[in-house]
Design an enzyme around this catalytic site. Structure first.
Site, mmCIF file in Angstrom:
data_model
loop_
_atom_site.group_PDB
_atom_site.id
_atom_site.type_symbol
_atom_site.label_atom_id
_atom_site.label_comp_id
_atom_site.label_asym_id
_atom_site.label_seq_id
_atom_site.Cartn_x
_atom_site.Cartn_y
_atom_site.Cartn_z
ATOM 1 N N CYS A 87 0.830 -1.197 0.000
ATOM 2 C CA CYS A 87 0.000 0.000 0.000
ATOM 3 C C CYS A 87 0.865 1.249 0.000
ATOM 4 C CB CYS A 87 -0.863 0.029 1.245
ATOM 5 S SG CYS A 87 -1.812 -1.459 1.494
ATOM 6 N N ARG A 93 4.495 0.066 -6.907
ATOM 7 C CA ARG A 93 4.512 -0.911 -5.812
ATOM 8 C C ARG A 93 3.287 -1.826 -5.843
ATOM 9 N NH1 ARG A 93 8.470 0.053 -1.970
ATOM 10 N NH2 ARG A 93 9.682 1.859 -2.521
ATOM 11 N N TRP A 115 -3.669 -2.534 -1.136
ATOM 12 C CA TRP A 115 -3.526 -3.909 -1.634
ATOM 13 C C TRP A 115 -4.091 -4.759 -0.510
ATOM 14 C CZ3 TRP A 115 1.705 -6.392 -3.508
ATOM 15 C CH2 TRP A 115 1.405 -7.509 -4.287
ATOM 16 N N ASN A 169 -1.297 1.025 6.664
ATOM 17 C CA ASN A 169 -0.568 -0.077 6.012
ATOM 18 C C ASN A 169 -0.192 -1.084 7.078
ATOM 19 O OD1 ASN A 169 -0.589 1.255 3.626
ATOM 20 N ND2 ASN A 169 1.577 1.807 3.635
ATOM 21 N N GLY A 170 -0.355 -2.351 6.805
ATOM 22 C CA GLY A 170 0.067 -3.363 7.778
ATOM 23 C C GLY A 170 -1.098 -4.241 8.184
ATOM 24 N N GLU A 203 22.014 -21.155 5.511
ATOM 25 C CA GLU A 203 21.815 -19.805 4.987
ATOM 26 C C GLU A 203 22.721 -18.801 5.713
ATOM 27 O OE1 GLU A 203 20.602 -18.706 2.437
ATOM 28 O OE2 GLU A 203 20.010 -16.635 2.749
ATOM 29 N N LYS A 238 25.331 -16.411 3.790
ATOM 30 C CA LYS A 238 25.317 -14.943 3.906
ATOM 31 C C LYS A 238 26.697 -14.436 4.258
ATOM 32 C CE LYS A 238 22.333 -14.872 2.398
ATOM 33 N NZ LYS A 238 21.462 -14.553 1.284
ATOM 34 N N GLU A 294 29.378 -14.973 1.384
ATOM 35 C CA GLU A 294 29.243 -14.258 0.110
ATOM 36 C C GLU A 294 29.493 -12.758 0.243
ATOM 37 O OE1 GLU A 294 25.504 -14.289 -2.080
ATOM 38 O OE2 GLU A 294 24.379 -14.400 -0.220
ATOM 39 N N HIS A 312 30.364 -35.988 13.573
ATOM 40 C CA HIS A 312 30.866 -36.867 12.498
ATOM 41 C C HIS A 312 31.931 -36.178 11.646
ATOM 42 C CE1 HIS A 312 27.843 -39.804 13.537
ATOM 43 N NE2 HIS A 312 26.940 -38.839 13.523
ATOM 44 N N LYS A 332 23.616 -10.996 -9.566
ATOM 45 C CA LYS A 332 22.275 -11.126 -8.975
ATOM 46 C C LYS A 332 21.510 -12.260 -9.639
ATOM 47 C CE LYS A 332 18.967 -9.981 -6.188
ATOM 48 N NZ LYS A 332 19.138 -10.491 -4.811
HETATM 49 C C1 AGP Z 1 21.935 -15.468 -2.392
HETATM 50 O O1 AGP Z 1 22.326 -14.523 -1.473
HETATM 51 C C2 AGP Z 1 22.745 -15.609 -3.597
HETATM 52 N N1 AGP Z 1 23.042 -14.386 -4.189
HETATM 53 C C3 AGP Z 1 22.427 -16.768 -4.505
HETATM 54 O O2 AGP Z 1 22.707 -17.933 -3.790
HETATM 55 C C4 AGP Z 1 21.002 -16.900 -5.094
HETATM 56 O O3 AGP Z 1 20.107 -17.236 -4.077
HETATM 57 C C5 AGP Z 1 21.001 -17.966 -6.202
HETATM 58 O O4 AGP Z 1 21.865 -17.560 -7.241
HETATM 59 C C6 AGP Z 1 19.639 -18.255 -6.743
HETATM 60 O O5 AGP Z 1 19.070 -17.128 -7.352
HETATM 61 P P1 AGP Z 1 17.542 -17.085 -7.753
HETATM 62 O O6 AGP Z 1 16.751 -17.143 -6.498
HETATM 63 O O7 AGP Z 1 17.387 -15.783 -8.478
HETATM 64 O O8 AGP Z 1 17.278 -18.260 -8.633
#
Ligand code: AGP
Length: 620
Positions: A2, A27, A76, A102-103, A493, A497, A500, A516, A615
């Site tokens: 919204c 949005r 929305w 909103n919310g 994850e 994080k 990377e 193990h 990305k």
């Molecule tokens: C996540 O922080 C990464 N940049 C990377 O692992 C990403 O999740 C992966 O390349 C998959 O991308 P997607 O979700 O656009 O398919």
């Protein structure tokens, strides 16, 4: 997502508000409305669909001098269908108080019941409508507008942004931010004031802004604003000058897109939920998940989830959710592995691709293999119009909004929530026998989602521990992350994080596997991040923590708020609020993101564009 715009000043308020709403159109919304003050009364105009519908309604109604105060909203839907009655602004009975929000108001059912007992009749199905009635009640009891507004806002539970006006005190707008589901920015010029949910809504008029924090309320008058805490204590706000280049302007108050994207997760998840759950009954309609005929045909016999990186970790959590809630067996595989292992694709199988970009070559290839062998293909996607969306028969959009930082954050949370919704919808479709088999009530599980944006907001509160940890550990070359059960993928994850964006080597492991092999790595230099919230495997995690400590390792625990016991075991504790077990990964993911962000910025790394990464990975 919204949009909110408010204005007090010498310009034509209607024109300013419409222009601001246009700037926020990207949005997404399903209806829009505007309230303006004229002749000491409030005039509300609303329309379903595009802003042009609202504009033509406004042209028909145009009379009198241009208004100098008003509020506008693009909605929305969260509560109630897409109808003119449900569009904002909402009014009290006498039409003297107008409110946009909103919310999600988590306690709206209780508040509505209370107001109905006072004889108040509701005109919409929205949660927002409780606010003007509450303010009205307090004003009738003798409070002036601002005090009544503060009292009403203090009754709301959840994460919201609220803006309101009153015909009795027509020189002001009151705006509040509770939690993180909706931001409020206030723009100032010497003789006029603007209120908006997002910076782009007011950039045509001013660059001089303040941002409200959680629990702050602003009283905005032409050219001036006073900000208070909810208890009435005044707050001295810092003014920000928004840069003119569009990239910096989009970042608003944040240093990096990743930081912005972490802190807008309550809002992103609110958008993911919009229109998909009836919070009174708990019903999630498969149709509301945009699964098309693929979904409506019925429940798959099994699911193969294919994804890469962060999206694969979301898939692992989804496996837990779908199997636990809907009792549909799920296999999760890397897109890059699936197509080379000759998977068994039998009738009744659905291949579910999870991909933020919708363009990841390995995920697309895995989906396409499923399709070629006759499986039903679904996708959970963020990018609208992407290849994954076009290839799939049914799509559940993440609705996280554009994610600019290379590191996935808000799309991780929203893709978990999408799978939670899918699990509840499948279980509800399967009905009684599934409920019996899974021993979980998919209606009550879906109702739990109403609390999620508020819980995310609490997890995002300022906490000096992140900076303290970055100062202490930024020079380490290795980290270990451990988790168990539904929080095991969070360990994976967390490690992803950190590596990377800070280039620190990190391993994520299911905690039970430590003995193990990885246990050999532990010495007094090794920080070990342990997800140990109060869930079904808490005791097991405590015993893993003891094993790490016995070998001299340094334990950073992610634990449930109020857990004093774990403080005796761990060296550092990061708190997350208590939550239903199946929602905990959505919360425990956040400290992982914040820790990685703090470490990487402490090291001076380019968090938005880490080296060697893209990305969207469109090559094999
Ligand atoms: C996540 O922080 C990464 N940049 C990377 O692992 C990403 O999740 C992966 O390349 C998959 O991308 P997607 O979700 O656009 O398919």
């Amino acid at each position: 997502m919204c949009g909110i715009i408010g204005y007090v000043g010498p310009r034509n308020a209607t024109a300013v508000i419409l222009n601001g709403l246009r700037r926020l159109e990207y949005r997404g919304y399903d209806s829009a409305g505007i309230a303006i003050l004229g002749d000491n009364s409030i005039r509300v105009t609303r329309a379903v669909g595009k802003l042009s519908n609202l504009e033509s309604r406004l042209r028909q109604a145009e009379d009198g001098p241009p208004p100098s105060v008003g509020i506008g909203h693009t909605r929305w839907a969260t509560h109630g269908g897409v109808t003119e009655h449900n569009a904002h602004p909402h009014l009290n009975d006498a039409g003297t108080i107008a409110v946009i929000q909103n919310g999600i108001i988590e306690n709206f059912i209780e508040l509505k019941g209370e107001l109905q007992a006072e004889g108040i009749r509701f005109r919409s199905e929205t949660d927002t409508e409780v606010i003007p009635h509450l303010v009205d009640l307090y004003m009738k009891a003798g409070m002036p507008f601002a005090r009544a507004a503060f009292a009403a806002i203090a009754r709301l539970q959840g994460s919201n942004a609220v803006v309101m006006m009153s015909a009795q005190e027509p020189d002001k707008l009151i705006a509040a931010r509770l939690g993180n589901a909706g931001g409020i920015v206030i723009g100032l010029n010497p003789d006029e004031t603007f209120v908006a949910s997002d910076v782009p809504g007011i950039l045509d008029y001013t660059r001089d802004v303040i941002f409200l924090e959680d629990g702050e309320v602003a009283i905005a008058q032409a050219g001036q604003v006073s900000v208070y805490r909810l208890d009435g204590a005044p707050v001295n706000k810092q003014r920000h000058a928004i840069a003119w280049d569009p990239v910096s302007a989009e970042k608003g108050e944040y240093r990096h897109f990743m930081q912005k994207e972490i802190f807008e997760q309550a809002r992103a998840v609110t958008d993911t939920l919009r229109g998909r759950v009836n919070f009174e009954t708990g019903e999630v309609a498969l149709e509301s998940l945009e699964l098309g005929t693929g979904g409506a045909e019925g429940i798959p016999a099994r699911i193969h989830t294919v994804a890469c990186g962060t999206s694969k970790h979301a898939g692992l959590i989804g496996k837990f959710l779908i199997e636990r809630i809907a009792r549909v067996p799920v296999e999760v595989d890397y897109g890059s592995e699936y197509r080379y292992r000759d998977p068994i694709i039998e009738p009744g199988l659905a291949v579910l691709g999870i991909t933020q970009s919708g363009e990841t070559a390995d995920t697309l290839a895995a989906m396409s293999l499923g399709k070629a062998r006759g499986a039903r293909v679904w996708a959970i996607v963020n990018a609208i119009g992407s290849q994954a969306e076009r290839m799939a028969e049914g799509v559940i959009h993440m609705r996280a909004g554009p994610e600019i930082g290379v590191c996935s954050t808000k799309t991780f949370l929203t893709s978990i929530v999408d799978q939670y919704l899918l699990a509840c919808a499948l279980a509800q479709r399967a009905n009684a026998q599934t409920v019996e088999r899974s021993n979980a009530d998919p209606f009550s599980l879906a109702r739990d989602l109403a609390h999620l944006p508020g819980l995310i907001g609490q997890t995002l509160k300022p906490d000096p521990i992140y900076e303290a940890l970055a100062n202490r550990f930024h020079d380490r070359r290795h980290f270990l992350f451990l988790g168990r059960g539904i929080n095991y993928p969070i360990a994976l994850e967390g490690a992803l994080k950190l590596k990377e964006i800070s280039y620190i080597h990190a391993e994520g492991y299911p905690a039970g596997e430590m003995k193990h092999g990885p246990i050999a790595l532990i010495d007094e230099t090794m920080p070990v991040v342990c997800v140990a919230v109060r869930d079904g495997v808490y005791e097991k995690m405590i015993s893993q923590i003891e094993q790490v400590k016995a070998r001299g390792g340094i334990v950073i625990a992610i634990a449930t708020e109020g857990d004093d016991f774990i403080r005796q075991k761990a060296d550092y504790v990061i708190n997350v609020p208590a939550a239903p077990e199946l929602l905990t990964p959505v919360l425990t993911a956040i400290p992982m993101q914040r820790l990685a962000y703090e470490m990487a910025t402490r090291l001076g790394c380019d968090v938005d564009q880490p080296r060697n990464l893209a990305k969207s990975v469109t090559v094999e």
